[in-house]
Scaffold this motif. Structure first.
Motif, mmCIF file in Angstrom:
data_model
loop_
_atom_site.group_PDB
_atom_site.id
_atom_site.type_symbol
_atom_site.label_atom_id
_atom_site.label_comp_id
_atom_site.label_asym_id
_atom_site.label_seq_id
_atom_site.Cartn_x
_atom_site.Cartn_y
_atom_site.Cartn_z
ATOM 1 N N ILE A 184 0.819 -1.214 0.000
ATOM 2 C CA ILE A 184 0.000 0.000 0.000
ATOM 3 C C ILE A 184 0.852 1.264 0.000
ATOM 4 C CG2 ILE A 184 -1.659 1.351 1.350
ATOM 5 C CD1 ILE A 184 -2.863 -1.266 2.311
ATOM 6 N N GLU A 185 1.864 1.317 0.849
ATOM 7 C CA GLU A 185 2.561 2.574 1.099
ATOM 8 C C GLU A 185 3.747 2.843 0.178
ATOM 9 O OE1 GLU A 185 3.223 3.715 5.148
ATOM 10 O OE2 GLU A 185 1.685 2.345 5.898
ATOM 11 N N VAL A 186 4.414 1.806 -0.295
ATOM 12 C CA VAL A 186 5.576 2.051 -1.155
ATOM 13 C C VAL A 186 5.189 2.842 -2.409
ATOM 14 C CG1 VAL A 186 7.288 0.960 -2.661
ATOM 15 C CG2 VAL A 186 7.003 0.170 -0.297
ATOM 16 N N PRO A 187 4.139 2.439 -3.148
ATOM 17 C CA PRO A 187 3.753 3.243 -4.316
ATOM 18 C C PRO A 187 3.405 4.692 -3.958
ATOM 19 C CG PRO A 187 2.673 1.104 -4.377
ATOM 20 C CD PRO A 187 3.283 1.239 -3.020
ATOM 21 N N VAL A 188 2.760 4.862 -2.812
ATOM 22 C CA VAL A 188 2.407 6.221 -2.381
ATOM 23 C C VAL A 188 3.665 7.025 -2.088
ATOM 24 C CG1 VAL A 188 1.203 7.586 -0.637
ATOM 25 C CG2 VAL A 188 0.196 5.455 -1.462
ATOM 26 N N MET A 189 4.618 6.424 -1.397
ATOM 27 C CA MET A 189 5.875 7.112 -1.071
ATOM 28 C C MET A 189 6.627 7.503 -2.351
ATOM 29 S SD MET A 189 6.431 7.241 2.327
ATOM 30 C CE MET A 189 5.981 6.427 3.859
ATOM 31 N N LEU A 190 6.656 6.609 -3.323
ATOM 32 C CA LEU A 190 7.359 6.913 -4.568
ATOM 33 C C LEU A 190 6.678 8.057 -5.308
ATOM 34 C CD1 LEU A 190 8.155 3.288 -5.832
ATOM 35 C CD2 LEU A 190 9.688 4.891 -4.671
ATOM 36 N N ARG A 191 5.358 8.065 -5.309
ATOM 37 C CA ARG A 191 4.640 9.168 -5.963
ATOM 38 C C ARG A 191 4.888 10.482 -5.245
ATOM 39 N NH1 ARG A 191 -0.647 10.939 -5.156
ATOM 40 N NH2 ARG A 191 -1.160 9.052 -3.973
ATOM 41 N N LEU A 192 4.909 10.442 -3.912
ATOM 42 C CA LEU A 192 5.176 11.657 -3.147
ATOM 43 C C LEU A 192 6.602 12.148 -3.368
ATOM 44 C CD1 LEU A 192 3.429 10.781 0.254
ATOM 45 C CD2 LEU A 192 2.629 12.363 -1.517
ATOM 46 N N ALA A 193 7.539 11.214 -3.508
ATOM 47 C CA ALA A 193 8.940 11.610 -3.738
ATOM 48 C C ALA A 193 9.083 12.377 -5.053
ATOM 49 C CB ALA A 193 9.832 10.371 -3.758
ATOM 50 N N ARG A 194 8.256 12.039 -6.037
ATOM 51 C CA ARG A 194 8.334 12.714 -7.339
ATOM 52 C C ARG A 194 7.651 14.077 -7.323
ATOM 53 N NH1 ARG A 194 6.292 7.541 -8.958
ATOM 54 N NH2 ARG A 194 7.938 6.142 -9.738
ATOM 55 N N SER A 195 6.656 14.255 -6.439
ATOM 56 C CA SER A 195 5.803 15.447 -6.527
ATOM 57 C C SER A 195 5.950 16.455 -5.397
ATOM 58 C CB SER A 195 4.337 15.011 -6.615
ATOM 59 O OG SER A 195 3.974 14.250 -5.473
ATOM 60 N N VAL A 196 6.383 16.018 -4.233
ATOM 61 C CA VAL A 196 6.451 16.918 -3.079
ATOM 62 C C VAL A 196 7.800 17.628 -3.054
ATOM 63 C CG1 VAL A 196 6.405 17.043 -0.565
ATOM 64 C CG2 VAL A 196 4.847 15.496 -1.759
ATOM 65 N N PRO A 197 7.804 18.965 -2.947
ATOM 66 C CA PRO A 197 9.079 19.698 -2.912
ATOM 67 C C PRO A 197 9.864 19.422 -1.633
ATOM 68 C CG PRO A 197 7.231 21.177 -2.499
ATOM 69 C CD PRO A 197 6.639 19.871 -2.903
ATOM 70 N N ALA A 198 11.159 19.634 -1.691
ATOM 71 C CA ALA A 198 12.059 19.311 -0.581
ATOM 72 C C ALA A 198 11.697 20.066 0.693
ATOM 73 C CB ALA A 198 13.501 19.612 -0.983
ATOM 74 N N GLU A 199 11.215 21.309 0.548
ATOM 75 C CA GLU A 199 10.912 22.098 1.754
ATOM 76 C C GLU A 199 9.759 21.507 2.559
ATOM 77 O OE1 GLU A 199 9.298 24.350 -1.913
ATOM 78 O OE2 GLU A 199 11.147 23.313 -1.291
ATOM 79 N N ARG A 200 8.846 20.790 1.885
ATOM 80 C CA ARG A 200 7.753 20.155 2.631
ATOM 81 C C ARG A 200 8.282 19.013 3.482
ATOM 82 N NH1 ARG A 200 2.554 20.777 1.045
ATOM 83 N NH2 ARG A 200 2.172 19.823 3.085
ATOM 84 N N TRP A 201 9.258 18.273 2.975
ATOM 85 C CA TRP A 201 9.848 17.202 3.772
ATOM 86 C C TRP A 201 10.611 17.769 4.962
ATOM 87 C CZ3 TRP A 201 7.248 13.288 2.684
ATOM 88 C CH2 TRP A 201 6.923 12.926 1.379
ATOM 89 N N GLY A 239 -3.157 13.305 0.561
ATOM 90 C CA GLY A 239 -4.505 13.857 0.547
ATOM 91 C C GLY A 239 -5.610 12.818 0.452
ATOM 92 N N ASN A 240 -5.362 11.605 0.933
ATOM 93 C CA ASN A 240 -6.341 10.520 0.848
ATOM 94 C C ASN A 240 -6.698 10.070 2.264
ATOM 95 O OD1 ASN A 240 -7.681 8.007 0.515
ATOM 96 N ND2 ASN A 240 -6.655 7.673 -1.451
ATOM 97 N N GLU A 241 -7.888 10.440 2.725
ATOM 98 C CA GLU A 241 -8.303 10.120 4.085
ATOM 99 C C GLU A 241 -8.489 8.622 4.284
ATOM 100 O OE1 GLU A 241 -8.582 11.966 6.748
ATOM 101 O OE2 GLU A 241 -7.927 13.766 5.686
ATOM 102 N N GLN A 242 -9.001 7.925 3.287
ATOM 103 C CA GLN A 242 -9.195 6.478 3.415
ATOM 104 C C GLN A 242 -7.856 5.762 3.536
ATOM 105 O OE1 GLN A 242 -12.249 5.337 3.918
ATOM 106 N NE2 GLN A 242 -12.901 7.469 3.688
ATOM 107 N N LEU A 243 -6.879 6.244 2.798
ATOM 108 C CA LEU A 243 -5.533 5.682 2.904
ATOM 109 C C LEU A 243 -5.002 5.832 4.325
ATOM 110 C CD1 LEU A 243 -2.780 4.641 1.752
ATOM 111 C CD2 LEU A 243 -2.270 7.041 1.222
ATOM 112 N N LEU A 244 -5.205 7.009 4.916
ATOM 113 C CA LEU A 244 -4.726 7.253 6.271
ATOM 114 C C LEU A 244 -5.358 6.282 7.267
ATOM 115 C CD1 LEU A 244 -4.584 11.157 6.570
ATOM 116 C CD2 LEU A 244 -2.681 9.557 6.479
ATOM 117 N N ARG A 245 -6.661 6.062 7.148
ATOM 118 C CA ARG A 245 -7.350 5.168 8.086
ATOM 119 C C ARG A 245 -6.840 3.736 7.957
ATOM 120 N NH1 ARG A 245 -11.992 8.242 6.331
ATOM 121 N NH2 ARG A 245 -12.719 9.634 7.984
#
Length: 304
Positions: A184-201, A239-245
């Motif tokens: 579940i989480e690896v694909p999400v992490m990879l997508r976030l790594a491509r899209s989220v700027p460094a300052e957010r991390w 931004g996915n509430e169902q994913l968080l739960r």
């Protein structure tokens, strides 16, 4: 005539409320509307407190008659003291945690989850609601409701007329949870790594540092809460509430102790696990997808 009135007054005093042992209360003829409402509220509050006391007494007696008291069970040790102010609780002079009246069931559920993660609820052992209620200084009802919620989550199972047995877990179940979390989480992490700027991390570094401080305490329950907070913050960027739960539920289940070694992870293991959070943020900020994938899988595999 004067003597007759005097005798009637004395007779009335002997047979009135004072003579029967009931204190006489002077009631004014009229009350303002606000005063009437206030008085009614006081009466209702007193009735509710009295009813709560009666329910507590009946719950203890009823639980005993149903055999819910397991007299051989050991009392739950006091949980390790949390260091962060957000999760710190009050403790009474007798060592029992002070449970506030607001949302008693929720507080009991949190306390039971903490005891479960800390290994203070032994896998395979049966715990009765009245015995746990005595430990927290509340009635058996909110404890029973909290334990039923844990049963829905798979942490305990209902034992008719006895209480709740902590589920026995093995290494295979832990490995299965790690596999599901990675899927579940690896694909999400990879997508976030491509899209989220460094300052957010960089904004999440305080949470990663908090996990290191929690690991330094050596308290498994304290670290577990801090660990989940970090992972929730990372996944929240999707931004996915169902994913968080779903992810948080899997994460919580992965933190339950194994029957072979309920408290196997010591301070060194917790510190090593916490250090991976900082390394993960570095890889995410650098958009190093290979390292992100490797770190996440290893992090899940090592969690226990």
């Amino acid at each position: 005539m004067e003597q007759a009135r005097s005798r009637r007054a004395e007779s009335s005093a002997e047979t009135g409320p004072a003579a029967s042992g009931t204190r006489a209360v002077r009631v004014p003829h009229q009350l303002h509307a606000a005063d009437q409402l206030h008085a009614a509220d006081e009466v209702r509050a007193a009735d509710e407190l009295h009813a709560a006391d009666e329910v507590r007494e009946r719950a203890g007696a009823t639980g005993a008659t149903r055999g819910e008291h397991t007299h051989s069970e050991s009392p739950i040790p006091h949980p390790c003291v949390r260091q962060d102010a957000a999760t710190a609780g009050s403790v009474a002079q007798d060592g029992r945690p002070v449970v506030q009246r607001a949302s008693v069931r929720g507080q009991i559920l949190d306390a039971l989850r903490t005891a479960l993660v800390a290994g203070e609820l032994t896998p395979g052992e049966v715990y009765s609601a009245p015995a746990l209620a005595d430990r927290f200084g509340v009635s058996a009802t909110p404890v029973r409701e909290a334990m039923q919620q844990l049963a829905l989550e798979g942490a305990v199972e209902v034992v008719p007329n006895r209480g709740f047995r902590v589920v026995v877990r093995g290494a295979r179940e832990l490995a299965e949870l790690a596999e599901i979390r990675a899927l579940i989480e690896v694909p999400v992490m990879l997508r976030l790594a491509r899209s989220v700027p460094a300052e957010r991390w960089a904004e999440l570094r305080p949470l990663a540092e908090a996990t290191i401080r929690a690991a330094s305490s050596g308290c498994r329950a304290t670290y577990a809460e801090s660990d989940r907070a970090f992972h929730r913050a990372v996944l929240a960027l999707a931004g996915n509430e169902q994913l968080l739960r779903i992810a948080d539920d899997l994460h919580r289940r992965a933190q339950w102790p194994l029957v072979e070694a309920p408290v196997s992870r010591g301070r060194a293991d917790l510190l090593a696990d916490a250090a991976e959070h900082t390394a993960l943020l570095d890889a995410l900020a650098a958009q190093d997808l290979t390292v992100v994938q490797s770190l996440v899988r290893e992090h899940f595999a090592g969690a226990s």
